[in-house]
Scaffold this motif. Structure first.
Motif, PDB file in Angstrom:
ATOM      1  N   ARG A 136      -9.399 -51.325 -19.467  1.00  0.00           N
ATOM      2  CA  ARG A 136     -10.437 -52.408 -19.071  1.00  0.00           C
ATOM      3  C   ARG A 136     -10.737 -52.181 -17.466  1.00  0.00           C
ATOM      4  NH1 ARG A 136     -15.320 -53.413 -18.751  1.00  0.00           N
ATOM      5  NH2 ARG A 136     -15.840 -55.763 -18.464  1.00  0.00           N
ATOM      6  N   LEU A 137      -9.748 -52.612 -16.796  1.00  0.00           N
ATOM      7  CA  LEU A 137      -9.552 -52.998 -15.711  1.00  0.00           C
ATOM      8  C   LEU A 137      -9.847 -51.713 -14.577  1.00  0.00           C
ATOM      9  CD1 LEU A 137      -6.323 -54.894 -15.111  1.00  0.00           C
ATOM     10  CD2 LEU A 137      -8.676 -55.711 -15.047  1.00  0.00           C
ATOM     11  N   ALA A 138      -9.295 -50.467 -15.281  1.00  0.00           N
ATOM     12  CA  ALA A 138      -9.606 -49.130 -14.396  1.00  0.00           C
ATOM     13  C   ALA A 138     -11.183 -48.942 -14.443  1.00  0.00           C
ATOM     14  CB  ALA A 138      -9.090 -47.903 -15.056  1.00  0.00           C
ATOM     15  N   THR A 139     -11.929 -49.289 -15.528  1.00  0.00           N
ATOM     16  CA  THR A 139     -13.574 -49.157 -15.647  1.00  0.00           C
ATOM     17  C   THR A 139     -14.136 -50.150 -14.789  1.00  0.00           C
ATOM     18  OG1 THR A 139     -13.080 -48.184 -17.884  1.00  0.00           O
ATOM     19  CG2 THR A 139     -15.397 -49.106 -17.123  1.00  0.00           C
ATOM     20  N   MET A 140     -13.705 -51.230 -14.769  1.00  0.00           N
ATOM     21  CA  MET A 140     -14.346 -52.513 -14.040  1.00  0.00           C
ATOM     22  C   MET A 140     -14.287 -52.244 -12.605  1.00  0.00           C
ATOM     23  SD  MET A 140     -13.401 -56.648 -14.379  1.00  0.00           S
ATOM     24  CE  MET A 140     -13.293 -56.537 -16.040  1.00  0.00           C
ATOM     25  N   PHE A 141     -13.133 -51.693 -12.062  1.00  0.00           N
ATOM     26  CA  PHE A 141     -13.015 -51.543 -10.712  1.00  0.00           C
ATOM     27  C   PHE A 141     -13.027 -50.122 -10.189  1.00  0.00           C
ATOM     28  CE2 PHE A 141     -11.023 -55.927 -11.657  1.00  0.00           C
ATOM     29  CZ  PHE A 141     -12.272 -56.623 -11.270  1.00  0.00           C
ATOM     30  N   ASP A 142     -13.390 -49.087 -10.933  1.00  0.00           N
ATOM     31  CA  ASP A 142     -13.308 -47.819 -10.597  1.00  0.00           C
ATOM     32  C   ASP A 142     -12.029 -47.449 -10.020  1.00  0.00           C
ATOM     33  OD1 ASP A 142     -16.010 -47.720 -11.005  1.00  0.00           O
ATOM     34  OD2 ASP A 142     -16.499 -48.397  -8.888  1.00  0.00           O
ATOM     35  N   ALA A 143     -10.767 -48.121 -10.732  1.00  0.00           N
ATOM     36  CA  ALA A 143      -9.521 -47.707 -10.375  1.00  0.00           C
ATOM     37  C   ALA A 143      -8.846 -46.921 -11.365  1.00  0.00           C
ATOM     38  CB  ALA A 143      -8.673 -49.181 -10.377  1.00  0.00           C
ATOM     39  N   ASP A 144      -9.209 -45.737 -11.665  1.00  0.00           N
ATOM     40  CA  ASP A 144      -8.507 -44.734 -12.782  1.00  0.00           C
ATOM     41  C   ASP A 144      -7.496 -43.835 -12.402  1.00  0.00           C
ATOM     42  OD1 ASP A 144     -10.468 -43.380 -11.483  1.00  0.00           O
ATOM     43  OD2 ASP A 144     -11.544 -42.618 -13.226  1.00  0.00           O
ATOM     44  N   THR A 145      -7.149 -43.961 -10.973  1.00  0.00           N
ATOM     45  CA  THR A 145      -6.206 -43.014 -10.411  1.00  0.00           C
ATOM     46  C   THR A 145      -4.601 -43.438 -10.900  1.00  0.00           C
ATOM     47  OG1 THR A 145      -5.899 -44.256  -8.332  1.00  0.00           O
ATOM     48  CG2 THR A 145      -7.520 -42.690  -8.301  1.00  0.00           C
ATOM     49  N   SER A 146      -3.731 -42.624 -10.869  1.00  0.00           N
ATOM     50  CA  SER A 146      -2.293 -42.908 -11.456  1.00  0.00           C
ATOM     51  C   SER A 146      -1.965 -44.344 -10.720  1.00  0.00           C
ATOM     52  CB  SER A 146      -1.585 -41.795 -11.446  1.00  0.00           C
ATOM     53  OG  SER A 146      -1.419 -41.137 -10.098  1.00  0.00           O
ATOM     54  N   SER A 147      -2.087 -44.214  -9.378  1.00  0.00           N
ATOM     55  CA  SER A 147      -1.474 -44.942  -8.594  1.00  0.00           C
ATOM     56  C   SER A 147      -1.998 -46.539  -9.088  1.00  0.00           C
ATOM     57  CB  SER A 147      -1.810 -45.037  -6.970  1.00  0.00           C
ATOM     58  OG  SER A 147      -3.306 -45.176  -7.013  1.00  0.00           O
ATOM     59  N   TRP A 148      -2.894 -46.538  -9.690  1.00  0.00           N
ATOM     60  CA  TRP A 148      -3.580 -47.746 -10.195  1.00  0.00           C
ATOM     61  C   TRP A 148      -3.312 -48.001 -11.732  1.00  0.00           C
ATOM     62  CZ3 TRP A 148      -5.886 -52.139  -7.959  1.00  0.00           C
ATOM     63  CH2 TRP A 148      -6.173 -52.077  -6.425  1.00  0.00           C
ATOM     64  N   THR A 149      -2.823 -47.200 -12.362  1.00  0.00           N
ATOM     65  CA  THR A 149      -2.750 -47.429 -13.890  1.00  0.00           C
ATOM     66  C   THR A 149      -1.361 -47.003 -14.364  1.00  0.00           C
ATOM     67  OG1 THR A 149      -3.473 -45.021 -14.309  1.00  0.00           O
ATOM     68  CG2 THR A 149      -5.186 -46.679 -14.583  1.00  0.00           C
ATOM     69  N   SER A 150      -0.458 -46.295 -13.597  1.00  0.00           N
ATOM     70  CA  SER A 150       0.865 -45.940 -14.159  1.00  0.00           C
ATOM     71  C   SER A 150       1.879 -47.242 -14.090  1.00  0.00           C
ATOM     72  CB  SER A 150       1.250 -44.905 -13.014  1.00  0.00           C
ATOM     73  OG  SER A 150       1.467 -45.269 -11.820  1.00  0.00           O
ATOM     74  N   THR A 151       1.553 -48.311 -13.257  1.00  0.00           N
ATOM     75  CA  THR A 151       2.349 -49.373 -13.103  1.00  0.00           C
ATOM     76  C   THR A 151       1.166 -50.407 -12.919  1.00  0.00           C
ATOM     77  OG1 THR A 151       2.693 -49.655 -10.747  1.00  0.00           O
ATOM     78  CG2 THR A 151       4.269 -48.155 -12.113  1.00  0.00           C
ATOM     79  N   PHE A 152       1.620 -51.890 -13.073  1.00  0.00           N
ATOM     80  CA  PHE A 152       0.680 -52.828 -12.864  1.00  0.00           C
ATOM     81  C   PHE A 152       1.076 -53.713 -11.458  1.00  0.00           C
ATOM     82  CE2 PHE A 152       0.187 -52.724 -17.274  1.00  0.00           C
ATOM     83  CZ  PHE A 152      -0.879 -53.103 -17.542  1.00  0.00           C
ATOM     84  N   ASP A 153       1.617 -52.650 -10.519  1.00  0.00           N
ATOM     85  CA  ASP A 153       1.958 -53.087  -9.095  1.00  0.00           C
ATOM     86  C   ASP A 153       0.582 -53.281  -8.470  1.00  0.00           C
ATOM     87  OD1 ASP A 153       3.809 -53.110  -6.464  1.00  0.00           O
ATOM     88  OD2 ASP A 153       1.933 -51.863  -6.119  1.00  0.00           O
ATOM     89  N   HIS A 154      -0.348 -52.643  -8.367  1.00  0.00           N
ATOM     90  CA  HIS A 154      -1.466 -52.717  -7.466  1.00  0.00           C
ATOM     91  C   HIS A 154      -2.442 -53.870  -8.151  1.00  0.00           C
ATOM     92  CE1 HIS A 154      -0.174 -49.144  -5.659  1.00  0.00           C
ATOM     93  NE2 HIS A 154      -1.464 -48.449  -5.529  1.00  0.00           N
ATOM     94  N   PHE A 155      -2.686 -54.052  -9.428  1.00  0.00           N
ATOM     95  CA  PHE A 155      -3.391 -54.862  -9.848  1.00  0.00           C
ATOM     96  C   PHE A 155      -2.857 -56.208  -9.830  1.00  0.00           C
ATOM     97  CE2 PHE A 155      -5.584 -51.582 -12.857  1.00  0.00           C
ATOM     98  CZ  PHE A 155      -6.714 -51.793 -12.199  1.00  0.00           C
TER      99      PHE A 155
END
Length: 481
Positions: A292-311
């Protein structure tokens, strides 16, 4: 790290408790504010993440934009401005407080802290819907001759956004760098220092120049965040001091804090840690949220989705500086809910606990990342033990990535993400019989660990806890695959 049978039983009990809360949705999962919020039960298990009734487990994630954060109620886990030693809650070690038990005096303080609150490192790939304003803080940067020579003009960086810059549409408008200390973070640091002076004023020299400055050691990473935090904290400690102070740093390419030196083995062992069944289970239980977050913010790269660090970083920085949770730039009605943010924060806590406490390779990972700095701390403590040091006060301004592994090395019972201004105070006390005892405070209170509460233990025992995390040959370890 290996666990005793007793620890395993405690983990199982915590797992059952958390699972029951998840099944019932009981609000009993929400901890009251207070020190217990530092030690969630069941943090070793993924049900801690998925159980919405846990909320933030008593954690606080808001702070005012342009003023110091208020003290958290009951010294609760307060990500924006973590509790620290202060006169209102500080107490002597139990054997010293009970004067019939032992007579002792504080002879040394090793203090480590994360920088204070800041803007985010991680800007949402789809752009930010709110501008960030930092023109109420001047980011000074200049050099001055050590002795003779003209005095420089004290210039400061004034960030601005040029509307003609084509990259601004997918970035963030305003007058900040990312990251940078905020005015609230600076004021938090100033209060942090005042409180340290109130608690440790009998030990810390009244002037940093006392005895030629030989009684104090000030250290930071190469980051502007830690250096700027030091300026605020040290002004709180020495409000009347005039002139500059040396803040010691190692060369950036070989710094022993903030992962300054190159070591390929760090990423190799992290890949091993992040490929276990339990790590993958935590990804599975958060699939819906991450998608959901990846879609909402165009954040579908591994740096954004492999951990919760960035969000987590993005959301924390917003809430900690008086901003709202983000909305999608292209559709302002699509916004992160507080429930989603709470789950991100719980997942972040779970990851930090897993990295530094709850995986089979934690000891080696700590050795590779933080072992050299732990060795420096041990050297300070051994010098006190041997009576060869003039130091009475050492203050280190570092990062969450430094405090996490040190807390892991100490064996903290549950490791939540070390928040802004998180701190470890290692107090060394000398008894009238010339015996040395240690007390370790985490965010102002004796730390609860697998070794017991470190409220009064022989200094030799503390050294025995820390020494296994010092690498014998870091060069060989970093080169091994």
């Amino acid at each position: 790290m290996s666990k005793s049978i007793y620890e395993g039983l405690l983990d199982m009990a915590a797992f059952v408790l958390t699972a029951l809360l998840a099944a019932t949705g009981s609000q009993a999962g929400v901890a009251p504010t207070g020190q217990r919020s530092f030690y969630p039960p069941g943090l070793n298990h993924t049900t801690f993440i998925s159980n919405a009734s846990v909320g933030t487990f008593g954690g606080l994630y808001t702070a005012p934009a342009s003023q110091a954060a208020p003290a958290s109620p009951g010294d609760a886990y307060d990500y924006c401005s973590m509790p620290h030693p202060h006169a209102a809650s500080y107490s002597l070690p139990p054997p010293v407080a009970n004067q019939t038990t032992v007579s002792a005096r504080l002879v040394y303080l090793e203090y480590l802290q994360r920088h204070q609150r800041r803007t985010p490192y991680n800007i949402l790939p789809g752009g930010e819907n709110q501008p960030y304003h930092c023109d109420n803080l001047h980011a000074h940067l200049y050099v001055a001759p050590a002795s003779q020579g003209p005095a420089p003009i004290p210039v400061y960086g004034q960030t601005y956004s040029d509307p003609s810059n084509p990259f601004l549409a997918t970035y963030v408008n305003g007058s900040c760098q990312y990251p940078q200390l905020t005015i609230g973070g600076f004021l938090d640091g100033y209060q942090h220092g005042r409180d340290l002076r109130d608690v440790y004023g009998d030990l810390i020299p009244s002037s940093p120049d006392e005895d030629g400055g030989k009684k104090i050691w000030l250290r930071s990473s190469n980051s502007a965040l830690t250096q700027e935090s030091a300026g605020g904290v040290l002004r709180g400690i020495w409000p009347d001091h005039n002139g500059p102070l040396p803040l010691h740093q190692q060369a950036s390419g070989i710094d022993t804090v903030d992962q300054g030196f190159s070591c390929s083995a760090q990423s190799e062992i992290l890949s091993t840690i992040e490929s276990t069944p339990l790590w993958n289970e935590h990804l599975t239980v958060t699939t819906s949220l991450r998608n959901r977050l990846a879609t909402m913010f165009d954040a579908d790269t591994s740096s954004w989705t492999s951990t919760f660090d960035h969000f987590a970083d993005n959301f924390q920085a917003r809430l900690c500086n008086g901003y709202e949770l983000p909305c999608r730039v292209q559709n302002q009605s699509e916004c992160v809910t507080r429930a989603q943010a709470d789950e991100v924060f719980r997942a972040g806590d779970w990851e930090w606990n897993y990295w530094w406490r709850n995986n089979a390779n934690a000891t080696r990972y700590i050795q590779l990342v933080e072992g050299l700095f732990i060795g420096e701390i041990v050297q300070h403590l051994e010098a006190v033990q041997q009576g060869t040091s003039e130091l009475v006060y050492s203050h280190n301004f570092v990062h969450d990535g430094d405090l996490g592994p040190i807390l892991g090395a100490l064996g903290i019972n549950a490791l939540r993400w070390p928040g802004m201004g998180s701190n470890i105070a290692i107090e060394i006390w000398e008894t009238s019989a010339s015996e040395l005892y240690a007390r370790v405070l985490y965010s102002g209170h004796a730390i609860e660990t697998i070794h017991g509460t470190l409220d009064w233990i022989p200094l030799s025992a503390l050294l025995s806890i820390l020494k296994p995390f010092i690498p014998e040959d870091i060069i060989s370890m970093c080169q091994s695959s």
